[in-house]
Design a protein around this motif. Structure first.
Motif, short mmCIF file in Angstrom:
data_model
loop_
_atom_site.label_atom_id
_atom_site.label_comp_id
_atom_site.label_asym_id
_atom_site.label_seq_id
_atom_site.Cartn_x
_atom_site.Cartn_y
_atom_site.Cartn_z
N GLU A 57 18.11 8.47 -10.35
CA GLU A 57 16.63 8.98 -10.18
C GLU A 57 16.30 8.63 -8.80
O GLU A 57 15.91 9.55 -7.81
N GLU A 58 17.05 8.13 -7.36
CA GLU A 58 16.82 7.90 -6.07
C GLU A 58 17.83 8.10 -5.19
O GLU A 58 17.95 7.80 -4.12
N PHE A 59 19.81 8.44 -5.74
CA PHE A 59 20.64 8.72 -4.98
C PHE A 59 21.50 9.41 -5.99
O PHE A 59 21.74 9.69 -6.78
N ARG A 60 22.35 9.63 -5.15
CA ARG A 60 23.42 10.28 -5.82
C ARG A 60 25.09 10.54 -5.08
O ARG A 60 24.64 9.46 -3.40
N GLU A 150 23.24 -1.92 -5.95
CA GLU A 150 22.59 -3.38 -4.79
C GLU A 150 21.98 -2.16 -3.97
O GLU A 150 21.13 -3.30 -3.53
N PHE A 151 22.58 -1.99 -3.53
CA PHE A 151 21.90 -1.66 -1.77
C PHE A 151 20.56 -0.76 -1.73
O PHE A 151 19.65 -1.24 -1.47
N ASP A 152 20.58 -0.29 -2.59
CA ASP A 152 19.18 1.24 -3.09
C ASP A 152 17.63 -0.25 -3.55
O ASP A 152 17.00 -0.12 -2.76
N LYS A 153 18.48 -0.85 -4.26
CA LYS A 153 17.38 -2.60 -4.93
C LYS A 153 16.77 -3.41 -3.45
O LYS A 153 16.12 -3.10 -3.04
N TRP A 154 18.32 -3.44 -2.15
CA TRP A 154 17.92 -4.28 -1.20
C TRP A 154 16.88 -3.60 -0.09
O TRP A 154 16.37 -3.95 0.29
N VAL A 155 17.45 -2.80 0.27
CA VAL A 155 16.53 -1.44 1.47
C VAL A 155 15.45 -1.85 1.05
O VAL A 155 14.63 -1.40 1.44
N GLY A 156 14.92 -1.14 -0.75
CA GLY A 156 13.45 -1.07 -0.71
C GLY A 156 12.21 -2.15 -0.99
O GLY A 156 11.91 -2.46 -0.04
N GLU A 157 13.04 -3.66 -1.09
CA GLU A 157 12.76 -4.64 -1.57
C GLU A 157 12.93 -5.02 0.69
O GLU A 157 12.24 -5.37 0.42
N GLU A 162 7.70 0.61 -2.62
CA GLU A 162 7.57 0.45 -4.10
C GLU A 162 8.88 1.87 -4.56
O GLU A 162 9.02 2.82 -4.46
N LYS A 163 8.80 1.21 -6.21
CA LYS A 163 9.81 1.69 -6.63
C LYS A 163 9.40 1.82 -8.30
O LYS A 163 8.54 1.13 -8.99
N ASP A 164 9.41 3.21 -9.46
CA ASP A 164 9.18 2.92 -10.50
C ASP A 164 10.42 2.91 -11.14
O ASP A 164 11.31 3.48 -11.39
N VAL A 165 10.77 1.12 -11.57
CA VAL A 165 12.00 0.83 -12.10
C VAL A 165 11.93 1.30 -13.10
O VAL A 165 11.09 0.51 -14.04
N GLU A 166 12.68 2.18 -13.97
CA GLU A 166 13.35 2.81 -15.30
C GLU A 166 14.78 2.89 -15.86
O GLU A 166 14.93 3.55 -14.37
N GLY A 167 14.88 2.90 -16.73
CA GLY A 167 16.21 3.36 -16.87
C GLY A 167 17.40 1.54 -17.06
O GLY A 167 18.37 2.24 -17.23
N GLY A 168 16.85 0.77 -16.26
CA GLY A 168 17.97 -0.19 -15.68
C GLY A 168 18.59 0.04 -15.29
O GLY A 168 18.17 1.06 -14.31
N GLU A 169 19.79 -0.81 -14.87
CA GLU A 169 20.83 -0.89 -13.53
C GLU A 169 21.35 0.44 -13.44
O GLU A 169 21.55 0.60 -11.94
#
Length: 179
Positions: A57-60, A150-157, A162-169
């Motif tokens: 959703e947030e990257f390729r 993990e980088f996507d999660k880390w940089v967002g935090e 804000e992220k809409d977290v749906e669909g799991g890891e």
């Protein structure tokens, strides 16, 4: 050339069937990466330039082969979709410098587009021209994919995005086109 499924971490799907000898040395190619992505249960597509891409959703994340002979390289490059302004670039540099100091991969850098928007790109590379151990190739590729997530999660935090977290890891890589 086939992948030893015991070397692939389970992302929640069924365990893959055993397919080949451990300790094999191979020169990886796109078909091997497709097989690995299928065993990881990640959807992928082939872009207009012939590169494999797994879209989230947030990257390729792209799986690319460049060069020939002894200089051949396999690169896993992730393009993060969040846009930043040029004014935010100094803060981004501080954040990604921290990431790059503390982690082995992906190494992350900024790219400024002609319109002035700034995006982040993560990359890991492996020299493959003389061959590489199949288990090493598989574990490296899987680790790079997980580190990109993990980088996507880390940089967002870290940046308070804000992220809409749906669909799991695995982010539910969205479309397939295996042509």
């Amino acid at each position: 050339m086939s992948i030893d499924p015991s070397s692939i971490p389970n992302f929640g799907g069924q365990d893959p069937e055993p397919t080949g000898p451990a300790g094999s040395v191979v020169i990886p190619d796109q078909e091997l990466v497709k097989q690995l992505l299928e065993q990881m249960e990640l959807k992928y597509l082939v872009d207009d330039e012939g590169d494999l891409a797994a879209p989230w959703e947030e990257f390729r994340t792209y799986f690319m082969f460049r060069g020939e002979g002894e200089q051949a390289v396999f690169a896993v490059r992730t393009f993060y979709d969040h846009e930043y302004s040029v004014d935010e670039k100094p803060q981004l540099h501080e954040v990604i410098d921290d990431w790059n100091r503390r982690t082995l991969w992906p190494k992350v850098y900024t790219h400024t587009h002609d319109d002035g928007s700034v995006r982040l790109i993560g990359e890991a590379q492996l020299l493959i021209g003389l061959g590489v151990g199949l288990e090493h190739f598989v574990s490296s590729t899987v680790s790079w994919v997980r580190a990109s997530i993990e980088f996507d999660k880390w940089v967002g935090e870290t940046l308070g995005l804000e992220k809409d977290v749906e669909g799991g890891e695995d982010g539910g890589a969205e479309s397939t086109d295996e042509s």
